[in-house]
Scaffold this motif. Sequence first.
Motif, PDB file in Angstrom:
ATOM      1  N   GLN A 144      16.572   7.514  -4.391  1.00 35.56           N
ATOM      2  CA  GLN A 144      16.297   6.499  -3.386  1.00 35.56           C
ATOM      3  C   GLN A 144      14.935   6.711  -2.723  1.00 35.56           C
ATOM      4  O   GLN A 144      14.263   5.739  -2.354  1.00 35.56           O
ATOM      5  CB  GLN A 144      17.400   6.485  -2.325  1.00 35.56           C
ATOM      6  N   ARG A 145      14.524   7.969  -2.593  1.00 32.97           N
ATOM      7  CA  ARG A 145      13.190   8.235  -2.045  1.00 32.97           C
ATOM      8  C   ARG A 145      12.107   7.656  -2.954  1.00 32.97           C
ATOM      9  O   ARG A 145      11.131   7.069  -2.484  1.00 32.97           O
ATOM     10  CB  ARG A 145      12.975   9.745  -1.847  1.00 32.97           C
ATOM     11  N   VAL A 146      12.293   7.831  -4.261  1.00 31.86           N
ATOM     12  CA  VAL A 146      11.327   7.270  -5.211  1.00 31.86           C
ATOM     13  C   VAL A 146      11.356   5.744  -5.154  1.00 31.86           C
ATOM     14  O   VAL A 146      10.302   5.090  -5.161  1.00 31.86           O
ATOM     15  CB  VAL A 146      11.623   7.756  -6.646  1.00 31.86           C
ATOM     16  N   VAL A 147      12.553   5.180  -5.081  1.00 29.98           N
ATOM     17  CA  VAL A 147      12.683   3.720  -4.983  1.00 29.98           C
ATOM     18  C   VAL A 147      11.934   3.203  -3.755  1.00 29.98           C
ATOM     19  O   VAL A 147      11.193   2.212  -3.823  1.00 29.98           O
ATOM     20  CB  VAL A 147      14.168   3.302  -4.924  1.00 29.98           C
ATOM     21  N   GLN A 148      12.101   3.883  -2.629  1.00 29.68           N
ATOM     22  CA  GLN A 148      11.451   3.446  -1.390  1.00 29.68           C
ATOM     23  C   GLN A 148       9.935   3.552  -1.486  1.00 29.68           C
ATOM     24  O   GLN A 148       9.210   2.634  -1.080  1.00 29.68           O
ATOM     25  CB  GLN A 148      11.973   4.275  -0.218  1.00 29.68           C
ATOM     26  N   VAL A 149       9.446   4.681  -2.013  1.00 31.15           N
ATOM     27  CA  VAL A 149       7.999   4.869  -2.149  1.00 31.15           C
ATOM     28  C   VAL A 149       7.418   3.826  -3.098  1.00 31.15           C
ATOM     29  O   VAL A 149       6.403   3.180  -2.796  1.00 31.15           O
ATOM     30  CB  VAL A 149       7.680   6.287  -2.650  1.00 31.15           C
ATOM     31  N   ALA A 150       8.057   3.649  -4.249  1.00 29.88           N
ATOM     32  CA  ALA A 150       7.559   2.693  -5.249  1.00 29.88           C
ATOM     33  C   ALA A 150       7.569   1.277  -4.704  1.00 29.88           C
ATOM     34  O   ALA A 150       6.612   0.507  -4.914  1.00 29.88           O
ATOM     35  CB  ALA A 150       8.413   2.778  -6.509  1.00 29.88           C
ATOM     36  N   THR A 151       8.620   0.919  -4.000  1.00 19.81           N
ATOM     37  CA  THR A 151       8.723  -0.426  -3.428  1.00 19.81           C
ATOM     38  C   THR A 151       7.625  -0.669  -2.402  1.00 19.81           C
ATOM     39  O   THR A 151       6.980  -1.728  -2.390  1.00 19.81           O
ATOM     40  CB  THR A 151      10.104  -0.622  -2.780  1.00 19.81           C
ATOM     41  N   ARG A 152       7.381   0.312  -1.543  1.00 15.03           N
ATOM     42  CA  ARG A 152       6.342   0.165  -0.517  1.00 15.03           C
ATOM     43  C   ARG A 152       4.952   0.061  -1.155  1.00 15.03           C
ATOM     44  O   ARG A 152       4.103  -0.715  -0.694  1.00 15.03           O
ATOM     45  CB  ARG A 152       6.389   1.346   0.454  1.00 15.03           C
ATOM     46  N   GLN A 153       4.712   0.853  -2.209  1.00 16.12           N
ATOM     47  CA  GLN A 153       3.403   0.812  -2.860  1.00 16.12           C
ATOM     48  C   GLN A 153       3.159  -0.541  -3.535  1.00 16.12           C
ATOM     49  O   GLN A 153       2.065  -1.100  -3.458  1.00 16.12           O
ATOM     50  CB  GLN A 153       3.293   1.954  -3.870  1.00 16.12           C
ATOM     51  N   LEU A 154       4.183  -1.069  -4.199  1.00 18.86           N
ATOM     52  CA  LEU A 154       4.045  -2.382  -4.834  1.00 18.86           C
ATOM     53  C   LEU A 154       3.903  -3.485  -3.785  1.00 18.86           C
ATOM     54  O   LEU A 154       3.153  -4.452  -3.987  1.00 18.86           O
ATOM     55  CB  LEU A 154       5.241  -2.655  -5.745  1.00 18.86           C
ATOM     56  N   ARG A 155       4.606  -3.348  -2.672  1.00 16.23           N
ATOM     57  CA  ARG A 155       4.477  -4.327  -1.599  1.00 16.23           C
ATOM     58  C   ARG A 155       3.067  -4.311  -1.016  1.00 16.23           C
ATOM     59  O   ARG A 155       2.524  -5.344  -0.630  1.00 16.23           O
ATOM     60  CB  ARG A 155       5.498  -4.042  -0.497  1.00 16.23           C
ATOM     61  N   LEU A 156       2.476  -3.123  -0.942  1.00 16.61           N
ATOM     62  CA  LEU A 156       1.112  -3.010  -0.416  1.00 16.61           C
ATOM     63  C   LEU A 156       0.132  -3.763  -1.310  1.00 16.61           C
ATOM     64  O   LEU A 156      -0.776  -4.458  -0.822  1.00 16.61           O
ATOM     65  CB  LEU A 156       0.711  -1.540  -0.312  1.00 16.61           C
ATOM     66  N   ILE A 157       0.320  -3.647  -2.632  1.00 16.61           N
ATOM     67  CA  ILE A 157      -0.533  -4.400  -3.557  1.00 16.61           C
ATOM     68  C   ILE A 157      -0.340  -5.895  -3.346  1.00 16.61           C
ATOM     69  O   ILE A 157      -1.302  -6.667  -3.302  1.00 16.61           O
ATOM     70  CB  ILE A 157      -0.214  -4.012  -5.018  1.00 16.61           C
ATOM     71  N   SER A 158       0.920  -6.310  -3.191  1.00 15.48           N
ATOM     72  CA  SER A 158       1.215  -7.727  -2.984  1.00 15.48           C
ATOM     73  C   SER A 158       0.612  -8.238  -1.677  1.00 15.48           C
ATOM     74  O   SER A 158       0.088  -9.364  -1.607  1.00 15.48           O
ATOM     75  CB  SER A 158       2.734  -7.952  -2.975  1.00 15.48           C
ATOM     76  N   LEU A 159       0.664  -7.412  -0.630  1.00 17.08           N
ATOM     77  CA  LEU A 159       0.090  -7.810   0.657  1.00 17.08           C
ATOM     78  C   LEU A 159      -1.424  -7.957   0.544  1.00 17.08           C
ATOM     79  O   LEU A 159      -2.017  -8.903   1.069  1.00 17.08           O
ATOM     80  CB  LEU A 159       0.446  -6.771   1.723  1.00 17.08           C
ATOM     81  N   GLY A 160      -2.051  -7.017  -0.153  1.00 11.39           N
ATOM     82  CA  GLY A 160      -3.492  -7.113  -0.362  1.00 11.39           C
ATOM     83  C   GLY A 160      -3.859  -8.369  -1.123  1.00 11.39           C
ATOM     84  O   GLY A 160      -4.893  -9.000  -0.852  1.00 11.39           O
ATOM     85  N   ARG A 161      -2.989  -8.757  -2.055  1.00 13.08           N
ATOM     86  CA  ARG A 161      -3.243  -9.972  -2.823  1.00 13.08           C
ATOM     87  C   ARG A 161      -3.298 -11.199  -1.916  1.00 13.08           C
ATOM     88  O   ARG A 161      -4.139 -12.076  -2.087  1.00 13.08           O
ATOM     89  CB  ARG A 161      -2.142 -10.149  -3.870  1.00 13.08           C
ATOM     90  N   GLN A 162      -2.409 -11.245  -0.949  1.00 15.97           N
ATOM     91  CA  GLN A 162      -2.323 -12.413  -0.061  1.00 15.97           C
ATOM     92  C   GLN A 162      -3.605 -12.616   0.746  1.00 15.97           C
ATOM     93  O   GLN A 162      -3.926 -13.733   1.155  1.00 15.97           O
ATOM     94  CB  GLN A 162      -1.131 -12.259   0.879  1.00 15.97           C
ATOM     95  N   HIS A 163      -4.334 -11.523   0.978  1.00 15.58           N
ATOM     96  CA  HIS A 163      -5.526 -11.609   1.831  1.00 15.58           C
ATOM     97  C   HIS A 163      -6.829 -11.371   1.055  1.00 15.58           C
ATOM     98  O   HIS A 163      -7.884 -11.228   1.667  1.00 15.58           O
ATOM     99  CB  HIS A 163      -5.409 -10.590   2.973  1.00 15.58           C
ATOM    100  N   TRP A 164      -6.727 -11.321  -0.261  1.00 19.66           N
ATOM    101  CA  TRP A 164      -7.897 -11.019  -1.075  1.00 19.66           C
ATOM    102  C   TRP A 164      -9.014 -12.031  -0.880  1.00 19.66           C
ATOM    103  O   TRP A 164     -10.192 -11.690  -0.759  1.00 19.66           O
ATOM    104  CB  TRP A 164      -7.508 -10.961  -2.553  1.00 19.66           C
ATOM    105  N   LEU A 165      -8.638 -13.307  -0.811  1.00 25.23           N
ATOM    106  CA  LEU A 165      -9.654 -14.350  -0.705  1.00 25.23           C
ATOM    107  C   LEU A 165     -10.160 -14.541   0.718  1.00 25.23           C
ATOM    108  O   LEU A 165     -11.087 -15.320   0.950  1.00 25.23           O
ATOM    109  CB  LEU A 165      -9.097 -15.683  -1.237  1.00 25.23           C
ATOM    110  N   ASP A 166      -9.545 -13.850   1.681  1.00 22.96           N
ATOM    111  CA  ASP A 166      -9.988 -13.995   3.078  1.00 22.96           C
ATOM    112  C   ASP A 166     -11.427 -13.559   3.272  1.00 22.96           C
ATOM    113  O   ASP A 166     -12.114 -14.032   4.179  1.00 22.96           O
ATOM    114  CB  ASP A 166      -9.100 -13.160   4.014  1.00 22.96           C
ATOM    115  N   GLN A 167     -11.871 -12.583   2.419  1.00 17.54           N
ATOM    116  CA  GLN A 167     -13.222 -12.052   2.570  1.00 17.54           C
ATOM    117  C   GLN A 167     -14.246 -12.779   1.699  1.00 17.54           C
ATOM    118  O   GLN A 167     -15.424 -12.411   1.684  1.00 17.54           O
ATOM    119  CB  GLN A 167     -13.235 -10.558   2.214  1.00 17.54           C
ATOM    120  N   GLU A 168     -13.777 -13.788   0.960  1.00 16.12           N
ATOM    121  CA  GLU A 168     -14.713 -14.506   0.096  1.00 16.12           C
ATOM    122  C   GLU A 168     -15.669 -15.340   0.936  1.00 16.12           C
ATOM    123  O   GLU A 168     -15.275 -15.941   1.943  1.00 16.12           O
ATOM    124  CB  GLU A 168     -13.937 -15.432  -0.860  1.00 16.12           C
ATOM    125  N   PRO A 169     -16.957 -15.393   0.541  1.00 13.07           N
ATOM    126  CA  PRO A 169     -17.927 -16.196   1.306  1.00 13.07           C
ATOM    127  C   PRO A 169     -17.608 -17.692   1.201  1.00 13.07           C
ATOM    128  O   PRO A 169     -17.025 -18.136   0.270  1.00 13.07           O
ATOM    129  CB  PRO A 169     -19.260 -15.849   0.634  1.00 13.07           C
TER     130      PRO A 169
END
Length: 221
Positions: free
Chosen positions: A196-221
Amino acid sequence: MSHTLGIRQAQKQKTRQAFLDAALALLEEQSLSSLGLREVTRAVGVAPTAFYRHFRSTADLGVALVDEALGSLHPMVRTTVATAGAERITRAVQLIADHVAAHPAHVRFIARERHGGVQPVREAIRAQLARFAEEIKTELAKDPEAEGWNDDDLLMLAHLYVDQMLITASLFLETLESAESPGSPEPSEPSEAQRQRVVQVATRQLRLISLGRQHWLDQEP
């Protein structure tokens, strides 16, 4: 006549699989670059010359192991990534956990040989991972969040997911290996808490990538 050919073909496939299984078992304790052809044939119980009816070299055998380890995963990965929302992450982590539990030797082989000393095998692994990235990119492009993304950025994102899946597989493999370590009184299954510790870590890491995706274009000129 066709029946006889069918029997011969089945026997040939059986022998080929025996070579793959024997090599995989031997590679639990060594790298492919140190694996000897005679070791493999001895483990199968055939003459060394029989090896060349199935493989050109141990490197060729290693490439076949790469295909065995990763080739069958493509449909499952595509189906998982096609899932929408948070369920995509949940299913991805579950897929990796199940695969590591069912095929730890294959996962260990890929982890070791991805940067190993046998070039054709490194290239075969790289090609499989690139194929995963292209397939994931295709599915990610269907998401509403993909609007405004170019192909290069989508492929970069897909590679991030592939890399993270490999990291997650390594984490699950470590839980298996810790349960089987020489320091343990006896080999055991990884505890549910470890898993379960691995599941939690892996889930949080993948969620972080997904969150970054949502804001990727925010910095576009």
